[in-house]
Design a protein around this motif. Structure first.
Motif, PDB file in Angstrom:
ATOM      1  N   GLN A  76       0.828  -1.207   0.000  1.00 35.69           N
ATOM      2  CA  GLN A  76       0.000   0.000   0.000  1.00 35.69           C
ATOM      3  C   GLN A  76       0.856   1.248   0.000  1.00 35.69           C
ATOM      4  OE1 GLN A  76      -2.447  -0.363   3.496  1.00 35.69           O
ATOM      5  NE2 GLN A  76      -4.090  -1.405   2.398  1.00 35.69           N
ATOM      6  N   ASN A  77       0.359   2.274  -0.674  1.00 38.52           N
ATOM      7  CA  ASN A  77       0.987   3.583  -0.585  1.00 38.52           C
ATOM      8  C   ASN A  77       0.481   4.283   0.671  1.00 38.52           C
ATOM      9  OD1 ASN A  77       2.039   2.975  -3.063  1.00 38.52           O
ATOM     10  ND2 ASN A  77       0.909   4.544  -4.190  1.00 38.52           N
ATOM     11  N   VAL A  78       1.297   5.164   1.237  1.00 40.60           N
ATOM     12  CA  VAL A  78       0.875   5.935   2.398  1.00 40.60           C
ATOM     13  C   VAL A  78       1.509   7.325   2.326  1.00 40.60           C
ATOM     14  CG1 VAL A  78       2.775   5.095   3.831  1.00 40.60           C
ATOM     15  CG2 VAL A  78       0.678   5.919   4.913  1.00 40.60           C
ATOM     16  N   THR A  79       0.749   8.328   2.753  1.00 40.01           N
ATOM     17  CA  THR A  79       1.250   9.708   2.700  1.00 40.01           C
ATOM     18  C   THR A  79       1.439  10.251   4.106  1.00 40.01           C
ATOM     19  OG1 THR A  79       0.209  10.139   0.568  1.00 40.01           O
ATOM     20  CG2 THR A  79       0.789  12.051   1.912  1.00 40.01           C
ATOM     21  N   LEU A  80       2.640  10.805   4.335  1.00 40.68           N
ATOM     22  CA  LEU A  80       2.975  11.426   5.609  1.00 40.68           C
ATOM     23  C   LEU A  80       2.855  12.936   5.452  1.00 40.68           C
ATOM     24  CD1 LEU A  80       4.213   8.555   5.710  1.00 40.68           C
ATOM     25  CD2 LEU A  80       6.140   9.532   6.950  1.00 40.68           C
ATOM     26  N   SER A  81       2.199  13.543   6.434  1.00 41.57           N
ATOM     27  CA  SER A  81       1.955  14.977   6.367  1.00 41.57           C
ATOM     28  C   SER A  81       3.055  15.763   7.068  1.00 41.57           C
ATOM     29  CB  SER A  81       0.616  15.285   7.029  1.00 41.57           C
ATOM     30  OG  SER A  81       0.430  16.671   7.186  1.00 41.57           O
ATOM     31  N   CYS A  82       3.383  16.934   6.505  1.00 37.83           N
ATOM     32  CA  CYS A  82       4.327  17.859   7.120  1.00 37.83           C
ATOM     33  C   CYS A  82       3.857  19.274   6.828  1.00 37.83           C
ATOM     34  CB  CYS A  82       5.735  17.649   6.592  1.00 37.83           C
ATOM     35  SG  CYS A  82       6.937  18.793   7.304  1.00 37.83           S
ATOM     36  N   GLU A  83       3.573  20.031   7.876  1.00 36.74           N
ATOM     37  CA  GLU A  83       3.096  21.408   7.753  1.00 36.74           C
ATOM     38  C   GLU A  83       3.938  22.319   8.646  1.00 36.74           C
ATOM     39  OE1 GLU A  83       0.219  22.409   5.993  1.00 36.74           O
ATOM     40  OE2 GLU A  83      -0.089  20.369   5.225  1.00 36.74           O
ATOM     41  N   GLN A  84       4.305  23.494   8.093  1.00 38.68           N
ATOM     42  CA  GLN A  84       5.047  24.462   8.897  1.00 38.68           C
ATOM     43  C   GLN A  84       4.425  25.847   8.756  1.00 38.68           C
ATOM     44  OE1 GLN A  84       7.229  27.026   7.477  1.00 38.68           O
ATOM     45  NE2 GLN A  84       7.488  26.333   5.359  1.00 38.68           N
ATOM     46  N   ASN A  85       4.424  26.584   9.852  1.00 38.05           N
ATOM     47  CA  ASN A  85       3.907  27.960   9.827  1.00 38.05           C
ATOM     48  C   ASN A  85       5.007  28.944  10.189  1.00 38.05           C
ATOM     49  OD1 ASN A  85       4.204  27.518  12.526  1.00 38.05           O
ATOM     50  ND2 ASN A  85       2.046  27.755  13.054  1.00 38.05           N
ATOM     51  N   LEU A  86       6.235  28.581   9.829  1.00 40.88           N
ATOM     52  CA  LEU A  86       7.401  29.410  10.111  1.00 40.88           C
ATOM     53  C   LEU A  86       7.761  30.311   8.938  1.00 40.88           C
ATOM     54  CD1 LEU A  86       9.472  26.520  11.725  1.00 40.88           C
ATOM     55  CD2 LEU A  86       8.383  28.425  12.949  1.00 40.88           C
ATOM     56  N   ASN A  87       6.999  30.186   7.857  1.00 45.29           N
ATOM     57  CA  ASN A  87       7.264  30.945   6.634  1.00 45.29           C
ATOM     58  C   ASN A  87       8.631  30.607   6.029  1.00 45.29           C
ATOM     59  OD1 ASN A  87       6.302  32.737   4.651  1.00 45.29           O
ATOM     60  ND2 ASN A  87       7.492  34.425   5.510  1.00 45.29           N
ATOM     61  N   HIS A  88       9.042  29.370   6.222  1.00 46.60           N
ATOM     62  CA  HIS A  88      10.330  28.925   5.686  1.00 46.60           C
ATOM     63  C   HIS A  88      10.200  28.517   4.222  1.00 46.60           C
ATOM     64  CE1 HIS A  88      12.169  27.782   9.849  1.00 46.60           C
ATOM     65  NE2 HIS A  88      12.146  29.089   9.617  1.00 46.60           N
ATOM     66  N   ASP A  89      11.244  28.847   3.451  1.00 41.95           N
ATOM     67  CA  ASP A  89      11.248  28.457   2.042  1.00 41.95           C
ATOM     68  C   ASP A  89      11.655  27.004   1.847  1.00 41.95           C
ATOM     69  OD1 ASP A  89      12.364  31.727   1.239  1.00 41.95           O
ATOM     70  OD2 ASP A  89      10.461  30.826   0.630  1.00 41.95           O
ATOM     71  N   ALA A  90      12.638  26.549   2.622  1.00 39.42           N
ATOM     72  CA  ALA A  90      13.198  25.220   2.413  1.00 39.42           C
ATOM     73  C   ALA A  90      12.546  24.185   3.313  1.00 39.42           C
ATOM     74  CB  ALA A  90      14.706  25.246   2.676  1.00 39.42           C
ATOM     75  N   MET A  91      12.292  23.029   2.739  1.00 37.02           N
ATOM     76  CA  MET A  91      11.762  21.912   3.515  1.00 37.02           C
ATOM     77  C   MET A  91      12.469  20.642   3.095  1.00 37.02           C
ATOM     78  SD  MET A  91       7.689  22.769   3.874  1.00 37.02           S
ATOM     79  CE  MET A  91       7.479  21.665   5.304  1.00 37.02           C
ATOM     80  N   TYR A  92      12.536  19.668   4.040  1.00 45.62           N
ATOM     81  CA  TYR A  92      13.296  18.446   3.815  1.00 45.62           C
ATOM     82  C   TYR A  92      12.564  17.239   4.405  1.00 45.62           C
ATOM     83  CZ  TYR A  92      16.785  22.206   4.505  1.00 45.62           C
ATOM     84  OH  TYR A  92      17.469  23.395   4.493  1.00 45.62           O
ATOM     85  N   TRP A  93      12.836  16.086   3.835  1.00 44.84           N
ATOM     86  CA  TRP A  93      12.416  14.829   4.418  1.00 44.84           C
ATOM     87  C   TRP A  93      13.645  13.946   4.626  1.00 44.84           C
ATOM     88  CZ3 TRP A  93       8.268  13.159   6.813  1.00 44.84           C
ATOM     89  CH2 TRP A  93       7.027  13.774   6.568  1.00 44.84           C
TER      90      TRP A  93
END
Lengths: 113, 110
Positions: A17-34
């Motif tokens: 099965q496929n699964v989606t992990l959520s990531c939300e930020q309210n820091l107004n950051h441009d860069a995001m990583y996993w």
């Protein structure tokens, strides 16, 4: 409060099965990583994004996909093509990629059953 | 693959002893960051070093960046039980990817 939120904290998935992990930020950051972390090991980069609608593969992108349709959101999909998906997944963000402090979410522990 | 190595992988010390972890990259880094991850937690930023040969201190912690910008170290003086955790360096290369080291797990016995 400003911060970075990952959900869910624990996730169980059936093999195939496929699964989606959520990531939300309210820091107004441009860069995001996993990142992926296996027991007793370091953090390995899966995908990263410098701006909206743009992302690049990290060192272990095979079997994963991401999207960056909004600045505050960077969801990670673990597909059935990922051979060993059981791991601790960490999302992070920073104001400028690689040049400023990275803030991490609490992580999602994914277990394939 | 992983290009930033840390040694040692594990370190057990008696409370009050000093501790050092070393970070080595195969290529020159633009800057280096250090993080601490408590057991069961997520990495938390400690410091960033940018200049060749830079040394920074935070109370009992001393951070160094090598002259060639390929290695770094974190030294803790007189460890305490609150220092327990895994310490990671993270290097930035010309691609701007933030690559983490393999980590050093510190255990402090009272």
């Amino acid at each position: 409060d400003g911060g970075i939120t990952q959900s869910p904290k624990y996730l169980f998935r059936k093999e195939g099965q496929n699964v989606t992990l959520s990531c939300e930020q309210n820091l107004n950051h441009d860069a995001m990583y996993w990142y992926r972390q296996d027991p007793g090991q370091g953090l390995r980069l899966i995908y990263y994004s410098q701006i909206v609608n743009d992302f690049q593969k990290g060192d272990i992108a095979e079997g994963y996909s991401v999207s960056r349709e909004k600045k505050e959101s960077f969801p990670l999909t673990v597909t059935s093509a990922q051979k060993n998906p059981t791991a601790f997944y960490l999302c992070a963000s920073s104001m400028v990629q690689g040049r400023t402090e990275a803030f991490f979410g609490q992580g999602t522990r994914l277990t394939v059953v | 693959g992983q290009q930033v190595m840390q040694i040692p992988q594990y370190q057990h010390v008696q409370e009050g002893e000093d501790f050092t972890t070393y970070c080595n990259s195969s290529t020159t880094l633009s800057n280096i960051q250090w993080y601490k991850q408590r057991p069961g937690g997520h990495p938390v930023f400690l410091i960033q070093l940018v200049k060749s040969g830079e040394v920074k201190k935070q109370k009992r912690l001393t951070f160094q960046f090598g002259e060639a910008k390929k290695n770094s170290s974190l030294h803790i003086t007189a460890t305490q039980t609150t220092d327990v955790g895994t310490y990671f360096c993270a290097g930035i290369k010309n691609t701007d990817k933030l690559i983490f080291g393999t980590g050093t797990r510190l255990q402090v016995f009272p």
